[in-house]
Design a protein around this motif. Sequence first.
Motif, PDB file in Angstrom:
ATOM      1  N   MET A   1      82.578-102.102  39.944  1.00 48.68           N
ATOM      2  CA  MET A   1      83.561-102.520  38.743  1.00 48.68           C
ATOM      3  C   MET A   1      84.537-101.304  38.555  1.00 48.68           C
ATOM      4  O   MET A   1      85.357-101.308  37.572  1.00 48.68           O
ATOM      5  CB  MET A   1      82.798-102.570  37.570  1.00 48.68           C
ATOM      6  N   GLY A   2      84.622-100.417  39.685  1.00 49.76           N
ATOM      7  CA  GLY A   2      85.583 -99.114  39.452  1.00 49.76           C
ATOM      8  C   GLY A   2      85.381 -98.160  38.656  1.00 49.76           C
ATOM      9  O   GLY A   2      86.416 -97.301  38.572  1.00 49.76           O
ATOM     10  N   PHE A   3      84.282 -97.906  38.467  1.00 48.19           N
ATOM     11  CA  PHE A   3      83.767 -96.589  37.524  1.00 48.19           C
ATOM     12  C   PHE A   3      83.022 -95.509  38.601  1.00 48.19           C
ATOM     13  O   PHE A   3      82.344 -96.088  39.637  1.00 48.19           O
ATOM     14  CB  PHE A   3      82.911 -97.001  36.468  1.00 48.19           C
ATOM     15  N   GLU A   4      82.924 -94.363  38.175  1.00 48.44           N
ATOM     16  CA  GLU A   4      82.244 -93.375  38.958  1.00 48.44           C
ATOM     17  C   GLU A   4      80.854 -93.563  38.975  1.00 48.44           C
ATOM     18  O   GLU A   4      79.942 -93.015  39.671  1.00 48.44           O
ATOM     19  CB  GLU A   4      82.760 -91.944  38.459  1.00 48.44           C
ATOM     20  N   SER A   5      80.415 -94.343  37.605  1.00 51.24           N
ATOM     21  CA  SER A   5      78.945 -94.429  37.708  1.00 51.24           C
ATOM     22  C   SER A   5      78.703 -95.635  36.482  1.00 51.24           C
ATOM     23  O   SER A   5      79.639 -96.090  36.135  1.00 51.24           O
ATOM     24  CB  SER A   5      78.235 -93.124  36.822  1.00 51.24           C
ATOM     25  N   PHE A   6      77.460 -96.106  36.629  1.00 47.38           N
ATOM     26  CA  PHE A   6      76.915 -97.212  35.757  1.00 47.38           C
ATOM     27  C   PHE A   6      77.440 -96.670  34.348  1.00 47.38           C
ATOM     28  O   PHE A   6      77.745 -97.366  33.558  1.00 47.38           O
ATOM     29  CB  PHE A   6      75.663 -97.509  35.919  1.00 47.38           C
ATOM     30  N   ALA A   7      77.132 -95.467  33.920  1.00 40.53           N
ATOM     31  CA  ALA A   7      77.388 -94.819  32.416  1.00 40.53           C
ATOM     32  C   ALA A   7      78.895 -95.101  32.281  1.00 40.53           C
ATOM     33  O   ALA A   7      79.144 -95.534  30.952  1.00 40.53           O
ATOM     34  CB  ALA A   7      77.018 -93.508  32.195  1.00 40.53           C
ATOM     35  N   GLY A   8      79.566 -94.790  33.228  1.00 41.50           N
ATOM     36  CA  GLY A   8      81.272 -95.086  32.673  1.00 41.50           C
ATOM     37  C   GLY A   8      81.502 -96.470  32.509  1.00 41.50           C
ATOM     38  O   GLY A   8      82.118 -96.737  31.671  1.00 41.50           O
ATOM     39  N   TYR A   9      80.791 -97.373  33.348  1.00 42.65           N
ATOM     40  CA  TYR A   9      81.063 -98.803  33.148  1.00 42.65           C
ATOM     41  C   TYR A   9      80.510 -99.047  31.879  1.00 42.65           C
ATOM     42  O   TYR A   9      81.336-100.187  31.129  1.00 42.65           O
ATOM     43  CB  TYR A   9      80.349 -99.572  34.274  1.00 42.65           C
ATOM     44  N   LYS A  10      79.264 -98.891  31.468  1.00 42.68           N
ATOM     45  CA  LYS A  10      78.598 -99.174  30.236  1.00 42.68           C
ATOM     46  C   LYS A  10      79.390 -98.750  28.865  1.00 42.68           C
ATOM     47  O   LYS A  10      79.354 -99.468  27.754  1.00 42.68           O
ATOM     48  CB  LYS A  10      77.118 -98.672  30.273  1.00 42.68           C
ATOM     49  N   LEU A  11      80.121 -97.547  29.114  1.00 44.37           N
ATOM     50  CA  LEU A  11      80.378 -96.677  27.927  1.00 44.37           C
ATOM     51  C   LEU A  11      81.917 -97.190  27.598  1.00 44.37           C
ATOM     52  O   LEU A  11      82.377 -96.622  26.351  1.00 44.37           O
ATOM     53  CB  LEU A  11      80.138 -95.386  27.935  1.00 44.37           C
ATOM     54  N   GLN A  12      82.441 -98.023  28.362  1.00 41.36           N
ATOM     55  CA  GLN A  12      83.989 -97.889  28.010  1.00 41.36           C
ATOM     56  C   GLN A  12      84.581 -98.669  26.817  1.00 41.36           C
ATOM     57  O   GLN A  12      85.450 -98.396  26.331  1.00 41.36           O
ATOM     58  CB  GLN A  12      84.679 -98.790  29.309  1.00 41.36           C
ATOM     59  N   PHE A  13      83.601 -99.475  26.221  1.00 37.85           N
ATOM     60  CA  PHE A  13      83.769-100.266  24.836  1.00 37.85           C
ATOM     61  C   PHE A  13      83.032 -99.668  23.730  1.00 37.85           C
ATOM     62  O   PHE A  13      82.806-100.035  22.741  1.00 37.85           O
ATOM     63  CB  PHE A  13      83.623-101.850  24.987  1.00 37.85           C
ATOM     64  N   ASN A  14      82.078 -98.618  23.978  1.00 37.93           N
ATOM     65  CA  ASN A  14      81.511 -97.925  22.956  1.00 37.93           C
ATOM     66  C   ASN A  14      82.246 -96.856  22.016  1.00 37.93           C
ATOM     67  O   ASN A  14      83.637 -96.625  22.638  1.00 37.93           O
ATOM     68  CB  ASN A  14      80.133 -97.220  23.459  1.00 37.93           C
ATOM     69  N   MET A  15      81.925 -96.459  21.299  1.00 39.71           N
ATOM     70  CA  MET A  15      82.825 -95.412  20.443  1.00 39.71           C
ATOM     71  C   MET A  15      82.804 -94.192  21.324  1.00 39.71           C
ATOM     72  O   MET A  15      83.954 -93.634  21.349  1.00 39.71           O
ATOM     73  CB  MET A  15      82.108 -95.070  19.028  1.00 39.71           C
ATOM     74  N   ALA A  16      81.949 -93.645  22.082  1.00 35.72           N
ATOM     75  CA  ALA A  16      82.097 -92.706  23.068  1.00 35.72           C
ATOM     76  C   ALA A  16      83.126 -92.870  24.127  1.00 35.72           C
ATOM     77  O   ALA A  16      83.741 -91.914  24.631  1.00 35.72           O
ATOM     78  CB  ALA A  16      80.654 -92.241  23.690  1.00 35.72           C
ATOM     79  N   LYS A  17      83.267 -94.054  24.267  1.00 35.19           N
ATOM     80  CA  LYS A  17      84.510 -94.271  25.617  1.00 35.19           C
ATOM     81  C   LYS A  17      84.181 -93.947  26.804  1.00 35.19           C
ATOM     82  O   LYS A  17      84.221 -94.819  27.791  1.00 35.19           O
ATOM     83  CB  LYS A  17      85.862 -93.935  25.290  1.00 35.19           C
ATOM     84  N   ASN A  18      83.390 -92.838  27.111  1.00 33.56           N
ATOM     85  CA  ASN A  18      83.368 -92.219  28.537  1.00 33.56           C
ATOM     86  C   ASN A  18      82.215 -91.467  28.546  1.00 33.56           C
ATOM     87  O   ASN A  18      81.839 -90.722  27.484  1.00 33.56           O
ATOM     88  CB  ASN A  18      84.624 -91.856  29.263  1.00 33.56           C
ATOM     89  N   PRO A  19      81.671 -91.088  29.743  1.00 36.76           N
ATOM     90  CA  PRO A  19      80.367 -90.140  29.979  1.00 36.76           C
ATOM     91  C   PRO A  19      80.834 -88.636  29.547  1.00 36.76           C
ATOM     92  O   PRO A  19      80.061 -87.975  28.864  1.00 36.76           O
ATOM     93  CB  PRO A  19      80.181 -90.232  31.384  1.00 36.76           C
TER      94      PRO A  19
END
Length: 690
Positions: free
Chosen positions: A286-304
Amino acid sequence: MKLKLTSIFITLLILSCSNDTKTERLEMAANNPFNTELNEPIKYADVTADHISSYVSVVMDNTAQDIDDIIALENLTFDNTFKENDRISNNLIKASNNVFIFFGNSPDSLTRAAGLKASEDLGVLFTDLGANKALYKTLQKFADSKEGQALEGLEKKLMTQSLDGYRQSGVYLNATDLATYKKLNKEISELANQSSTNMNSHEVVLVLDEKQAAGLSENFKDTYKLADGGYEIPVVNATIKPVMENAISSDVRLAYATKKANIAADKNVTILDSLISKRNQLGKLMGFESFAGYKLQFNMAKNPARVWDFLNGLVEAATPKALEDIEVLKTFRNETLNTPNDSRPINPWNLEYYKNQLLKTKYQLDDEKIREYFPMDACLEGMLTLYQELLGLEFRKVVNPSVWHEDVTMYEVYENGKMTGRFYLDLYPRPNKEAFFYANPLTWGRQFENGYEIPSAMLLGNFTKPTDSQPSLLSSYQLRMLFHEFGHIVNMMAYEGPYTGLYWVKDDFAEGLSQIFENWVDDYDIISSFARHYETGEIFPKELFDNRLKAKNESSGLNAMYWLRRALYDTTIYDKYDPEKPLNTDDLWNDIDTELGIMNMTIAGTHPQASWTHIHGSAVYYYGYLWSEVYAQDMFTEFKKNGLRDTETGMKYKKLILANGDQRDNDEAVEEFLGRPTNNKAYIESLGLE
């Protein structure tokens, strides 16, 4: 808390709609318990495996027809695209949540199997829908139209968030990558469900004789006494603290801890390795460096990067107190054992025992004695009374409800005489039931043409079950847990928005809405209103309560490290995975312990990650407990200022925060509630780290 299904599904359900020539839809059989009118409760007691299969089949077939109708639309409006999308999303989420109950909690093996298959079938549908290019083009076409561009308020937010879901669901991928995306999602869902089954179906016990049971309370022993005079203690969440804090024998504590940390290890360690690898592949696809980057994109934290900064900052803040806590426990151990020069580290299976013995000695606190003042029925009544008073609600217990197990109770929620919600309490362990504590929605509030669909939810617990000789008695920790999980229930009950898609807050804010309510158990006026000794009726002693408060920050640094250690583990496996050098999930525990430099928390030969539900089913979630608590403690300052029973503050909290869902930016809502921007001062103070 566990919301692994609902929090994921809402970002994947990009569906819609109908036109004037809509094909006739399938109907469920009239005698299917899932075939209900608006706000009619499902007769769960009547549900069979065939009912589940039929229900999901009808829902899926009708959804497929709805999708065809969307693609055929010519005249696009908000109502026939995104609003209709939300209606269908509501139906699918409701189906998924209600069949999942039976997978995780039914006493019948056939309905459990049907619930599992239905959940997996719906999971495949969610993946297909989110990646449907023709469907996306139709929705995007309306979004690009003059009418779409002119949308404001909740309609604009719903449209934007629906389209954001596509960015997480493979719609931009080419045909080859899209096939890989669907395959990975299916495999991840199947692996996570299998790991959950493995955790739920274990029957691990610890058998003790009278000598080995020394230190355990008589009430606890009576619960698990065998005919020959020995004891068979199930290794479940309800027995962890009674054994690990009180068993005098270090060997017994080691045996229990080893068994607990090896639950489902023979299968789930390998499953976790596969989950980590497949989620990493998914994130990169999906174009992210990691699954965390993919999962966090719409969280408050935004990124790892923000998560790592947050966690590392807390580690730095908590380390001095944690090191101090360790030295205090070592000194206590050496004084107790009369070994003043013993510099050896504390063994992990002895940590909770020493902490508890210190509380007994220094503060005259014995949690097994404290339990006697916290019978479940009284605690439950006291808690429900408090929430009703504070939030302007009324809870009415339903007599003889139709539920999935006889232990389950059901309540209706009223506000100003009008029913606004419904919840179920499933509080005690049983074979093949999920072994955790969480709250989960069953239906989400939404406005329909024929009325408002009220939210419904369930609270799943595994508190000590009452026996013929004594009621269920809660520890201080379990009482706090009860307040926490029921906080999620009132959050779900409070939603009053018109759209399902704006019901749920960001994952890393959700826990804060219930963590705030844990503070009420630290107020004597609250506790003394319901805490009575289960035999004598004596009110919870003020001196005992004061000692609890004095001891609140004893070992607070170590307690913070417990959460940080797990948050670091969760974030590491899903952000730092290198397929060229796959990490060893056993070694990672030791690596984190070494990096933290506090103590070795790992027992050789154990695999605690095997039965840790979060990293299997709710990846990159654990940091959110800490992130959320910053907000929880800051929001609690309003209640400290105005009074813990202040209805005006409670109603303001319900209106601005609980009822909001994700209709309004969470930071904006919190700032209005506080009258200022949020900060972490109250959180740091609550940990005793200031």
